[in-house]
Structure formats: structure tokens, C-alpha cells
Design a protein around this motif. Structure first.
Motif, PDB file in Angstrom:
ATOM      1  N   VAL A 111      11.178 -12.325 -31.613  1.00  0.00           N
ATOM      2  CA  VAL A 111      12.813 -12.582 -30.453  1.00  0.00           C
ATOM      3  C   VAL A 111      14.567 -12.614 -31.966  1.00  0.00           C
ATOM      4  O   VAL A 111      14.942 -11.975 -31.539  1.00  0.00           O
ATOM      5  N   LEU A 112      13.618 -13.297 -32.540  1.00  0.00           N
ATOM      6  CA  LEU A 112      15.176 -13.008 -33.546  1.00  0.00           C
ATOM      7  C   LEU A 112      14.774 -12.285 -34.287  1.00  0.00           C
ATOM      8  O   LEU A 112      16.560 -11.625 -34.399  1.00  0.00           O
ATOM      9  N   ASP A 113      14.225 -11.466 -34.719  1.00  0.00           N
ATOM     10  CA  ASP A 113      14.294 -10.566 -35.636  1.00  0.00           C
ATOM     11  C   ASP A 113      14.804  -9.434 -34.188  1.00  0.00           C
ATOM     12  O   ASP A 113      15.635  -8.531 -34.845  1.00  0.00           O
ATOM     13  N   LEU A 114      14.613  -9.031 -33.251  1.00  0.00           N
ATOM     14  CA  LEU A 114      14.825  -8.097 -31.827  1.00  0.00           C
ATOM     15  C   LEU A 114      16.279  -9.056 -32.146  1.00  0.00           C
ATOM     16  O   LEU A 114      17.611  -7.641 -32.142  1.00  0.00           O
ATOM     17  N   TRP A 115      16.953  -9.739 -31.510  1.00  0.00           N
ATOM     18  CA  TRP A 115      18.487 -10.085 -31.762  1.00  0.00           C
ATOM     19  C   TRP A 115      18.913  -9.382 -33.080  1.00  0.00           C
ATOM     20  O   TRP A 115      19.873  -9.270 -32.864  1.00  0.00           O
ATOM     21  N   SER A 116      18.599  -9.973 -34.567  1.00  0.00           N
ATOM     22  CA  SER A 116      19.507  -9.060 -35.564  1.00  0.00           C
ATOM     23  C   SER A 116      19.425  -7.957 -35.201  1.00  0.00           C
ATOM     24  O   SER A 116      20.549  -6.922 -35.975  1.00  0.00           O
ATOM     25  N   ASN A 117      18.402  -7.052 -35.264  1.00  0.00           N
ATOM     26  CA  ASN A 117      18.465  -5.915 -34.680  1.00  0.00           C
ATOM     27  C   ASN A 117      19.570  -5.357 -34.313  1.00  0.00           C
ATOM     28  O   ASN A 117      20.245  -4.507 -34.189  1.00  0.00           O
ATOM     29  N   LYS A 118      19.799  -6.016 -32.769  1.00  0.00           N
ATOM     30  CA  LYS A 118      20.789  -5.412 -32.173  1.00  0.00           C
ATOM     31  C   LYS A 118      21.889  -5.759 -32.723  1.00  0.00           C
ATOM     32  O   LYS A 118      23.393  -4.947 -32.742  1.00  0.00           O
ATOM     33  N   VAL A 119      21.990  -7.420 -33.071  1.00  0.00           N
ATOM     34  CA  VAL A 119      23.446  -7.242 -33.402  1.00  0.00           C
ATOM     35  C   VAL A 119      23.781  -6.259 -34.932  1.00  0.00           C
ATOM     36  O   VAL A 119      25.098  -4.690 -34.875  1.00  0.00           O
ATOM     37  N   SER A 120      23.275  -5.519 -35.700  1.00  0.00           N
ATOM     38  CA  SER A 120      23.281  -4.481 -36.712  1.00  0.00           C
ATOM     39  C   SER A 120      23.175  -3.450 -36.091  1.00  0.00           C
ATOM     40  O   SER A 120      23.985  -2.967 -36.675  1.00  0.00           O
ATOM     41  N   GLN A 121      23.087  -3.843 -34.664  1.00  0.00           N
ATOM     42  CA  GLN A 121      23.718  -1.931 -34.109  1.00  0.00           C
ATOM     43  C   GLN A 121      24.789  -1.818 -32.893  1.00  0.00           C
ATOM     44  O   GLN A 121      25.720  -1.658 -32.763  1.00  0.00           O
ATOM     45  N   GLY A 122      25.217  -3.265 -33.878  1.00  0.00           N
ATOM     46  CA  GLY A 122      26.888  -3.399 -33.072  1.00  0.00           C
ATOM     47  C   GLY A 122      27.046  -3.914 -31.664  1.00  0.00           C
ATOM     48  O   GLY A 122      28.179  -3.842 -30.716  1.00  0.00           O
ATOM     49  N   GLU A 123      25.560  -4.491 -31.387  1.00  0.00           N
ATOM     50  CA  GLU A 123      25.645  -5.598 -30.233  1.00  0.00           C
ATOM     51  C   GLU A 123      26.916  -6.343 -30.589  1.00  0.00           C
ATOM     52  O   GLU A 123      26.604  -6.906 -31.118  1.00  0.00           O
TER      53      GLU A 123
END
Ligand code: DC
Length: 226
Positions: A214-226
Motif C-alpha cells: 500500500v505504501l509503495d502504491l502511495w509513493s508511486n502516486k505521489v511521485s506521479q504528482g498526486e
């Protein structure tokens, strides 16, 4: 001027005992976000119905109990009319009644705003059945957490035993199947993944592995500019 965006929400929906609550709490702790255990609100309504001797089939009366819930979430405590019921609402009879009353739209509507009020900066992790579909449809990350029914029954059995409740595994499995069936097939806000949800099967994963996903998915979102 930059438009202010609402606080981010990670929704974690799934069937009973899929580990949603544990995962939601750990993710929220890590991110230092607030957490919403929406099932607790349905369970508190069920407790309120039993204590007020209101007829569980009288939808308007149950919705009134839901609307007027006097509840304070304080850390691990859940104060209902001033009494800590965090443990009492975990009983299976309360979970089953919660599932029954949750099928009714007026009851769900009575709890809607109360759930949305948990959303505040820096963010919220919300677990339940309809967090991604109904309550927070704009959540930037939606998880649908599943696990096979035998794994879930084992987990719930262990959890209840640790809390001092005596339960039979076969009865538990039966109750769990019936509850899932009702939550999935109801007309209002049925248990189902949102169109943009990511499904994680935790049957063979440890708690820490699931939290990490879950945390990895969230980090990906953040790095995609979420
Ligand atoms: O997550 P839980 O087992 O504590 O939830 C108890 C019941 O409440 C569940 O069987 C269905 C209902 N519920 C719901 O309808 N919608 C939610 N968002 C959370 C729970």
C-alpha cells in the motif's frame, strides 16, 4: 492562486476480516494520517439499536439511532455515550446486526457526513465496504483488500480468542459467508471494488508485506504528482 485540494484519502475496502483495519491503522501510523474505521459506525448503530430496544426492522428508527450516535473516537477507545465500547462492538452478533442494518439506504445516509468529516490534512486512511465507491469517490488511491475465506476465518478466530470471546471456527465461517453474501448483494452501496481500485490479495502475505504494498502504491502516486 493555487487551488486548494482536499486532503488526500487512501480507501481500503474489502470483505469482513480481510485485514482492512490492521492495514489501515499501520498505513495511517506510518504516514501520520487520521484513520476512519467506518465499520465501527455501523457496529455502534447496531449496539445503539440493541440498547434502546428499537426494532431492528424499523428502518426510520434505526436511521434515527445512526444520526444521533453520541460517539467519540479517542485513540484505541471508542466512547459511546461516555462508555468505552471498543471491545464490545467486536462481538459477532454486533457485526451481524451491523451488516443487516447497513443494507438500508436511510441508515447509510445518516452516517455519510459523519464519515466525510474525518477527512482532514495531512490525510485520511478510511476502511470499510464503500469508501472508494460512495464515501470518498475522489480518493487518489483505492485499495480493494481480499483474502480467501478460510484465511479470513482463521484470522478472525484468533482475533476474537485474543479478546477473550469464545467462538467456534465452523460457526464463524458460516457467519462470515452469510455476511459477505449480504454485503455484496445488497442494493445500496454493495461491497465491490471501485472502477479505479487496485486489488491486493493478502491470503499469502504478512501484515508488513501488505502494508508495504500500500505504501509503495502511495509513493508511486505521489511521485506521479498526486
Ligand atoms: O468492517 P466491519 O466488519 O466492522 O463492518 C461491520 C458491518 O458494517 C459489515 O458487515 C457491513 C457494514 N459496513 C458497511 O456496510 N459499510 C462500511 N463502509 C463498513 C461496514
Amino acid at each position: 492562486m493555487k487551488e486548494s485540494r482536499p486532503a488526500p484519502v487512501i480507501t481500503i475496502d474489502g470483505p469482513t476480516a480481510s485485514g482492512k483495519g490492521t492495514i489501515a491503522n499501520k498505513v495511517a501510523d506510518y504516514l501520520e494520517w487520521a484513520v476512519l474505521d467506518s465499520g465501527a459506525l455501523y457496529r455502534l448503530t447496531a449496539l445503539g439499536v440493541l440498547r434502546s430496544a428499537c426494532n431492528a426492522d424499523d428502518v426510520a428508527a434505526v436511521a434515527k439511532v445512526a444520526r444521533e450516535l453520541d460517539v467519540v473516537f479517542r485513540g484505541a477507545s471508542i466512547l459511546f455515550e461516555g462508555e468505552d465500547v471498543a471491545s464490545a462492538i467486536r462481538e459477532e452478533n454486533i457485526g451481524n446486526l451491523a451488516s443487516r442494518i447497513a443494507a438500508h439506504l436511510p441508515v447509510r445516509e445518516a452516517l455519510l457526513q459523519r464519515q466525510r468529516d474525518f477527512r482532514r490534512p495531512p490525510g485520511l486512511v478510511a476502511d470499510g465496504r464503500d469508501m472508494g465507491t460512495v464515501v470518498f469517490p475522489d480518493a487518489p488511491l483505492k485499495i480493494f483488500l481480499v483474502a480467501d475465506v478460510a484465511a479470513r476465518a482463521e484470522r478472525r478466530h484468533k482475533q476474537l480468542k485474543e479478546k477473550g470471546f469464545s467462538v467456534n471456527l465452523t460457526d464463524l465461517l458460516e457467519d462470515m459467508r452469510a455476511r459477505d453474501e449480504r454485503d455484496r448483494n445488497r442494493e445500496n452501496a454493495p461491497l465491490k471494488p471501485a472502477a479505479d481500485a487496485i486489488t491486493i490479495d493478502s491470503s499469502a502475505l504478512s501484515i508488513d508485506q501488505t502494508v508495504k504494498q500500500v505504501l509503495d502504491l502511495w509513493s508511486n502516486k505521489v511521485s506521479q504528482g498526486e
